[in-house]
Design an enzyme around this catalytic site. Structure first.
Site, short mmCIF file in Angstrom:
data_model
loop_
_atom_site.label_atom_id
_atom_site.label_comp_id
_atom_site.label_asym_id
_atom_site.label_seq_id
_atom_site.Cartn_x
_atom_site.Cartn_y
_atom_site.Cartn_z
N SER A 192 7.73 1.41 8.02
CA SER A 192 7.27 2.66 8.55
C SER A 192 5.95 1.93 9.53
O SER A 192 5.50 2.29 10.04
CB SER A 192 6.75 3.90 7.94
OG SER A 192 5.90 3.30 6.59
N HIS A 238 0.89 3.04 8.66
CA HIS A 238 1.44 3.42 10.09
C HIS A 238 0.46 3.43 10.75
O HIS A 238 0.23 2.70 11.95
CB HIS A 238 1.31 5.54 9.56
CG HIS A 238 2.79 5.65 9.29
ND1 HIS A 238 3.25 7.12 9.10
CD2 HIS A 238 3.08 5.19 8.29
CE1 HIS A 238 4.43 6.97 8.14
NE2 HIS A 238 4.12 5.93 7.50
#
Length: 287
Positions: A192, A238
């Protein structure tokens, strides 16, 4: 009276130009034009044999970031990245101990391995290997869809080498921020951070090409909402990946042609240096 809009390069939409190919008369920017005996020609006319007397490099059209456009699959690196992630996923299913050996953890005692493990114990490879690990089929499914949707256009726009650097450095930056902020014994894994790096780069590229920003901004907002409100997500990866991807992409497409190399190397070097400094600082703190 409304001012007429200048023509845009047929290979780089959004880049205005007053130059046209002397063969096909399509508008071309300064990155695409190739010297001819009279005027300039576009890379397609040169590649197809329309022109003569060009340098060997004239047959190499370039991306908006200045990378050479090579033949073959335009999404080759994207497909390789997805294949590597899938291979690691099935390898962990076959040998579950790999998960403990490759996941991101600062410093912890692993009862399954019977030893102290972690980045602070010298296992720096976990910063990148963890970015190729996934917990479940839905986990790898969502991330690989993100790589496919975002990665293909970015690879075409940046070129293979620059795109690969963007992906790996975004993954590294996401892991570094997770290592800095998360609990030392909290495991983390997944692509991610790299995917958010691709998302940040997409925002920069769309703005650079003057496309409609609304779809990509909506996607960004949705992913940020999920990042902070979906339980169990490593938001540090992230955010780290997102910032790194935006910085690198700006360095790759934001500067003038004359300063392009300096900005590209500088952006990649800055992200790499900050990631390494972050890891060193956290490692010293855990020592």
């Amino acid at each position: 009276m409304e001012q007429a809009q200048a023509p845009q390069c047929y290979r780089h939409p959004g880049v205005e130009t007053g130059i046209r190919c002397t063969r096909c008369e399509r508008p071309i920017c300064t990155d695409c034009m190739v010297d001819a005996s009279v005027g300039f020609q576009c890379p397609d006319c040169v590649r197809n044999g329309s022109g003569t007397g060009h340098a060997p490099s004239a047959n190499q059209p370039r991306t908006v970031a200045g990378g050479r456009i090579t033949g073959g699959d335009p999404q080759l690196i994207t497909k390789i990245i997805i294949a590597v992630n899938l291979a690691v996923f099935f390898a962990v299913l076959a040998v579950p101990q790999l998960d403990d050996r490759l996941s991101l953890v600062g410093l912890a005692y692993d009862p399954q391995l019977g030893e102290v493990v972690g980045i602070a114990d010298g296992e720096w490879y976990r910063l990148l290997t963890s970015a190729f690990l996934h917990q479940a089929i839905w986990h790898i499914g969502f991330n690989m869809l993100g790589v496919w949707w975002l990665g293909g256009p970015l690879e075409a726009a940046l070129g293979r080498a620059r795109y690969l650097a963007l992906y790996l450095l975004s993954a590294l930056a996401g892991s570094a921020l997770t290592y800095l902020i998360a609990a030392q014994n909290q495991p983390s894994l997944g692509a991610s951070g790299a995917v958010f790096g691709l998302l940040g780069a997409t925002v920069v590229l769309v703005r650079r090409l003057k496309y409609d920003m609304r779809p990509v901004m909506a996607l960004l907002v949705l992913n940020l909402v999920l990042t902070f409100f979906w339980e169990g997500i490593a938001w540090q990866a992230h955010i780290g990946g997102l910032i790194a991807g935006a910085v690198i992409a700006y360095g790759m497409v934001g500067g003038s042609r004359e300063r392009r190399a300096v900005m590209q190397w500088g952006a990649c070097g800055l992200v790499l240096a900050l990631s390494l400094v972050t890891v060193v600082v956290r490692t010293v703190a855990l020592s």
